[in-house]
Design an enzyme around this catalytic site. Structure first.
Site, PDB file in Angstrom:
ATOM      1  CD1 TRP A 112       5.768  54.276  39.684  1.00  0.00           C
ATOM      2  CD2 TRP A 112       5.479  56.202  38.554  1.00  0.00           C
ATOM      3  NE1 TRP A 112       4.422  54.463  39.468  1.00  0.00           N
ATOM      4  CE2 TRP A 112       4.210  55.629  38.780  1.00  0.00           C
ATOM      5  CE3 TRP A 112       5.545  57.410  37.867  1.00  0.00           C
ATOM      6  CZ2 TRP A 112       3.026  56.226  38.349  1.00  0.00           C
ATOM      7  CZ3 TRP A 112       4.367  58.007  37.427  1.00  0.00           C
ATOM      8  CH2 TRP A 112       3.128  57.414  37.671  1.00  0.00           C
ATOM      9  CD1 TRP A 127       8.296  68.602  44.198  1.00  0.00           C
ATOM     10  CD2 TRP A 127       6.432  69.703  44.781  1.00  0.00           C
ATOM     11  NE1 TRP A 127       8.363  68.856  45.544  1.00  0.00           N
ATOM     12  CE2 TRP A 127       7.242  69.542  45.931  1.00  0.00           C
ATOM     13  CE3 TRP A 127       5.217  70.361  44.914  1.00  0.00           C
ATOM     14  CZ2 TRP A 127       6.853  70.017  47.185  1.00  0.00           C
ATOM     15  CZ3 TRP A 127       4.832  70.839  46.165  1.00  0.00           C
ATOM     16  CH2 TRP A 127       5.651  70.662  47.280  1.00  0.00           C
ATOM     17  CD  GLU A 160       6.620  53.115  43.618  1.00  0.00           C
ATOM     18  OE1 GLU A 160       7.000  54.244  43.267  1.00  0.00           O
ATOM     19  OE2 GLU A 160       5.415  52.814  43.705  1.00  0.00           O
ATOM     20  CG  ASN A 170       6.444  58.103  47.597  1.00  0.00           C
ATOM     21  OD1 ASN A 170       6.780  59.039  46.877  1.00  0.00           O
ATOM     22  ND2 ASN A 170       5.418  57.318  47.309  1.00  0.00           N
ATOM     23  CD1 TRP A 201       0.799  78.907  39.664  1.00  0.00           C
ATOM     24  CD2 TRP A 201      -0.133  77.559  41.187  1.00  0.00           C
ATOM     25  NE1 TRP A 201       0.728  77.644  39.121  1.00  0.00           N
ATOM     26  CE2 TRP A 201       0.163  76.789  40.032  1.00  0.00           C
ATOM     27  CE3 TRP A 201      -0.729  76.916  42.268  1.00  0.00           C
ATOM     28  CZ2 TRP A 201      -0.114  75.426  39.937  1.00  0.00           C
ATOM     29  CZ3 TRP A 201      -0.998  75.554  42.172  1.00  0.00           C
ATOM     30  CH2 TRP A 201      -0.698  74.828  41.025  1.00  0.00           C
ATOM     31  CD1 TRP A 244       3.117  73.589  39.575  1.00  0.00           C
ATOM     32  CD2 TRP A 244       5.183  72.759  39.433  1.00  0.00           C
ATOM     33  NE1 TRP A 244       3.557  73.785  38.286  1.00  0.00           N
ATOM     34  CE2 TRP A 244       4.819  73.277  38.164  1.00  0.00           C
ATOM     35  CE3 TRP A 244       6.445  72.179  39.579  1.00  0.00           C
ATOM     36  CZ2 TRP A 244       5.668  73.251  37.060  1.00  0.00           C
ATOM     37  CZ3 TRP A 244       7.290  72.141  38.477  1.00  0.00           C
ATOM     38  CH2 TRP A 244       6.909  72.677  37.236  1.00  0.00           C
TER      39      TRP A 244
HETATM   40  C1  FAD Z   1       6.712  65.643  45.630  1.00  0.00           C
HETATM   41  C2  FAD Z   1       7.696  64.500  45.450  1.00  0.00           C
HETATM   42  C3  FAD Z   1       9.058  64.788  45.340  1.00  0.00           C
HETATM   43  C4  FAD Z   1       9.977  63.740  45.166  1.00  0.00           C
HETATM   44  N1  FAD Z   1      11.317  64.045  45.048  1.00  0.00           N
HETATM   45  C5  FAD Z   1      12.213  63.059  44.842  1.00  0.00           C
HETATM   46  C6  FAD Z   1      13.589  63.349  44.699  1.00  0.00           C
HETATM   47  O1  FAD Z   1      14.023  64.507  44.694  1.00  0.00           O
HETATM   48  N2  FAD Z   1      14.446  62.298  44.568  1.00  0.00           N
HETATM   49  C7  FAD Z   1      14.011  61.008  44.532  1.00  0.00           C
HETATM   50  O2  FAD Z   1      14.839  60.088  44.402  1.00  0.00           O
HETATM   51  N3  FAD Z   1      12.711  60.714  44.632  1.00  0.00           N
HETATM   52  C8  FAD Z   1      11.800  61.690  44.801  1.00  0.00           C
HETATM   53  N4  FAD Z   1      10.473  61.371  44.937  1.00  0.00           N
HETATM   54  C9  FAD Z   1      10.040  59.969  44.791  1.00  0.00           C
HETATM   55  C10 FAD Z   1       9.996  59.156  46.099  1.00  0.00           C
HETATM   56  O3  FAD Z   1       9.329  59.873  47.082  1.00  0.00           O
HETATM   57  C11 FAD Z   1      11.389  58.785  46.609  1.00  0.00           C
HETATM   58  O4  FAD Z   1      12.149  58.218  45.574  1.00  0.00           O
HETATM   59  C12 FAD Z   1      11.286  57.756  47.743  1.00  0.00           C
HETATM   60  O5  FAD Z   1      10.545  58.283  48.809  1.00  0.00           O
HETATM   61  C13 FAD Z   1      12.674  57.402  48.219  1.00  0.00           C
HETATM   62  O6  FAD Z   1      12.615  56.505  49.273  1.00  0.00           O
HETATM   63  P1  FAD Z   1      13.188  55.033  49.135  1.00  0.00           P
HETATM   64  O7  FAD Z   1      14.561  55.081  48.577  1.00  0.00           O
HETATM   65  O8  FAD Z   1      13.013  54.377  50.441  1.00  0.00           O
HETATM   66  O9  FAD Z   1      12.219  54.437  48.033  1.00  0.00           O
HETATM   67  P2  FAD Z   1      11.736  52.955  47.701  1.00  0.00           P
HETATM   68  O10 FAD Z   1      10.277  52.925  47.919  1.00  0.00           O
HETATM   69  O11 FAD Z   1      12.551  51.924  48.352  1.00  0.00           O
HETATM   70  O12 FAD Z   1      11.959  52.885  46.122  1.00  0.00           O
HETATM   71  C14 FAD Z   1      13.195  52.460  45.545  1.00  0.00           C
HETATM   72  C15 FAD Z   1      13.706  53.520  44.605  1.00  0.00           C
HETATM   73  O13 FAD Z   1      12.797  53.712  43.528  1.00  0.00           O
HETATM   74  C16 FAD Z   1      12.778  55.078  43.152  1.00  0.00           C
HETATM   75  N5  FAD Z   1      11.435  55.608  43.397  1.00  0.00           N
HETATM   76  C17 FAD Z   1      10.557  55.207  44.336  1.00  0.00           C
HETATM   77  N6  FAD Z   1       9.408  55.888  44.225  1.00  0.00           N
HETATM   78  C18 FAD Z   1       9.566  56.736  43.199  1.00  0.00           C
HETATM   79  C19 FAD Z   1       8.735  57.711  42.588  1.00  0.00           C
HETATM   80  N7  FAD Z   1       7.480  57.944  42.998  1.00  0.00           N
HETATM   81  N8  FAD Z   1       9.231  58.438  41.562  1.00  0.00           N
HETATM   82  C20 FAD Z   1      10.481  58.217  41.106  1.00  0.00           C
HETATM   83  N9  FAD Z   1      11.313  57.305  41.644  1.00  0.00           N
HETATM   84  C21 FAD Z   1      10.863  56.575  42.672  1.00  0.00           C
HETATM   85  C22 FAD Z   1      13.793  55.793  44.028  1.00  0.00           C
HETATM   86  O14 FAD Z   1      15.020  55.855  43.343  1.00  0.00           O
HETATM   87  C23 FAD Z   1      13.867  54.876  45.243  1.00  0.00           C
HETATM   88  O15 FAD Z   1      15.084  54.976  45.935  1.00  0.00           O
HETATM   89  C24 FAD Z   1       9.524  62.406  45.100  1.00  0.00           C
HETATM   90  C25 FAD Z   1       8.155  62.136  45.215  1.00  0.00           C
HETATM   91  C26 FAD Z   1       7.256  63.170  45.392  1.00  0.00           C
HETATM   92  C27 FAD Z   1       5.797  62.856  45.523  1.00  0.00           C
END
Ligand code: FAD
Length: 472
Positions: free
Chosen positions: A285, A390, A282, A349, A314, A367
């Site tokens: 990602w 998005w 992640e 997420n 849209w 979006w």
């Molecule tokens: C529509 C949408 C919008 C999002 N907007 C944001 C946003 O504005 N800011 C943001 O930080 N993340 C965003 N994410 C990604 C993800 O949802 C969040 O990073 C995650 O929910 C944060 O929770 P956590 O710190 O507990 O993540 P954990 O699951 O603990 O992951 C650790 C770290 O990995 C990174 N990460 C995890 N999943 C993703 C992912 N899919 N994409 C990119 N980085 C990721 C984050 O920095 C996160 O803190 C978005 C995802 C979607 C589907």
């Protein structure tokens, strides 16, 4: 008056593992920190009260850390990017800065701002030292064999992992040594926070400070991380790290997180190791979306990655959009998720995927409307990840979900909130509904709970969207 070195803090609000700060301290010149609270610019970039307040609290916390090193943190008087070069020159002249250090930001506007600042400083014979600190591996270093940017995550991840093996990318920089005190006072950051308040709930949920973030990272690596893959999709469980807000403004670096995760692997059982690897992926990602940002800067300009999707007709149904924003769609999992976002400044997420998919595929709303709304509410708003998320959900992005895999919100609810605990927590009017009915309450129960009927028929909406994408 002695010469100084300035460190311009931006989305790197930390003293440890901060390349710009580290190198400035190594220069031997007295170090001064600067930060520009560009409120107007932030608002133009759709930051809302939650993120603005959070960043300012993090700046105040950084100021306290810097004070322990005798480094003052001054305010660069600029409310937008255009006024930064002028304000910077004033400060540089006033404090006889011989060099300015900063870590690169990757978005287009930020990059243009930095180019302008650099040119102006060099005219004044001030050295500019730019470093990289946002990702573990600088995004431009990962390229395909044809020397182009990756468009698909899995090959990117493989290339990323093999690059990691080649270099010294996980060497975490120490915080600098304490310098001699300077006769320069820091700005009053607390006063600025007062001018940009947010709800007490958000403040309590998202405390500021580098030490706080590191404690959280450590606790997570010793606990939840070991079951990450099993738990990460269930919003009623605190199964993820919740480090995104601290990461988005650089209070904790990607490198620090990745290094800690990797260290946890060495002490984990084989079963736990595979859980941890999913978390590390992640983090990759996050790196991937930054890679996409610099490789395909059109995504910074409000354009879809897949240009053909510009032709999607849209819907501009404002009523549907408001219902989605306020959590009144009549789909409990979507509504509970939107309320989590509105109340806490954060959303799980799995729910970000469900709500984004619902807006773009069920309601067929652009979006970019959702992207903007999320950015405006999120405490962890981060351009690259938000845009990437998005465009993934809308099937307009690179390596996005295939357009024909449209989530059914009710099945998602049954699968990821099977007992309805999450729904009950955010939709108390449904708390007494027993069993599976919580996922799609019958009309009579909805009536008695003052809960709306579904705003659309999912099956029909799905068919409409499939037809549109098929004919693009
Ligand atoms: C529509 C949408 C919008 C999002 N907007 C944001 C946003 O504005 N800011 C943001 O930080 N993340 C965003 N994410 C990604 C993800 O949802 C969040 O990073 C995650 O929910 C944060 O929770 P956590 O710190 O507990 O993540 P954990 O699951 O603990 O992951 C650790 C770290 O990995 C990174 N990460 C995890 N999943 C993703 C992912 N899919 N994409 C990119 N980085 C990721 C984050 O920095 C996160 O803190 C978005 C995802 C979607 C589907």
């Amino acid at each position: 008056m002695q010469n100084t070195a300035m460190v311009w803090f931006r989305s790197d609000l930390r003293v440890a593992d901060n390349p710009a700060l580290y190198h400035a301290a190594k220069s031997g010149l007295p170090v001064i920190g600067i930060f520009a609270p560009c409120i107007k610019q932030w608002q133009k970039h759709d930051w809302g009260a939650n993120k603005i307040n959070y960043v300012l609290r993090q700046v105040a916390a950084l100021n306290e850390q810097l004070a322990k090193l005798n480094i003052p943190l001054l305010k660069l008087d600029a409310t937008d990017f255009v006024s930064i070069p002028g304000a910077m020159i004033k400060l540089v002249k006033k404090h006889h800065a011989k060099a300015v250090y900063f870590n690169d930001e990757l978005e287009v506007n930020e990059e243009q701002r930095d180019e302008k600042v650099q040119v102006q400083l060099e005219v004044l014979d001030v050295d500019v030292h730019r470093s990289h600190g946002q990702t573990v591996i600088p995004p431009h270093l990962i390229k395909t064999l044809a020397d182009v940017y990756y468009k698909v995550y899995t090959p990117y991840r493989k290339a990323w992992e093999s690059e990691l093996d080649k270099g010294d990318y996980l060497q975490v920089l120490p915080k600098p040594r304490k310098q001699k005190p300077l006769d320069i006072a820091s700005a009053n950051w607390q006063a600025l926070i007062q001018k940009h308040p947010t709800s007490q709930k958000v403040i309590d949920l998202w405390p500021a400070g580098e030490e706080v973030a590191h404690k959280q990272l450590k606790a997570y690596c010793n606990g939840g991380l070991l079951a990450y893959n099993d738990q990460r999709d269930f919003p009623s469980i605190e199964g993820t790290s919740r480090l995104s807000a601290a990461m988005a403004c650089g209070v904790v670096s990607a490198k620090q997180c990745y290094a800690k995760g990797l260290a946890a692997i060495s002490e984990a059982t084989p079963g736990q190791q595979s859980q941890i690897r999913v978390w590390l992926s992640e983090l990759i990602w996050r790196e991937f979306y930054r890679h996409v940002l610099i490789g395909f800067p059109r995504v910074c300009r409000n354009h879809p990655f897949k240009t053909v999707t510009r032709n999607i007709p849209w819907s501009d149904n404002e009523q549907h959009f408001r219902g989605w924003c306020d959590g009144r769609t009549g789909f409990p999992i979507v509504d509970a998720a939107m309320r989590q976002l509105n109340e806490t400044g954060w959303m799980h997420n799995r729910l970000r995927m469900i709500t984004a998919m619902f807006l773009t595929k069920d309601l067929l709303i652009d979006w970019r409307w959702g992207e903007r709304y999320f950015m405006n509410q999120l405490v962890d708003g981060d351009f690259a990840s938000n845009n990437g998320g998005w465009q993934w959900a809308a099937s307009t992005g690179t390596d996005a979900v295939p357009y024909f895999r449209i989530f059914n919100p009710t099945s998602q609810s049954q699968r990821f909130d099977p007992q309805g605990q999450f729904i009950r927590a955010y939709l108390p009017q449904l708390a007494d509904i027993e069993g599976k009915a919580i996922h799609d309450p019958p009309p009579l129960i909805r009536g008695s709970c003052d809960y709306p009927m579904p705003m659309i028929d999912h099956a029909k909406a799905r068919q409409r969207t499939l037809a549109i994408f098929k004919n693009l």
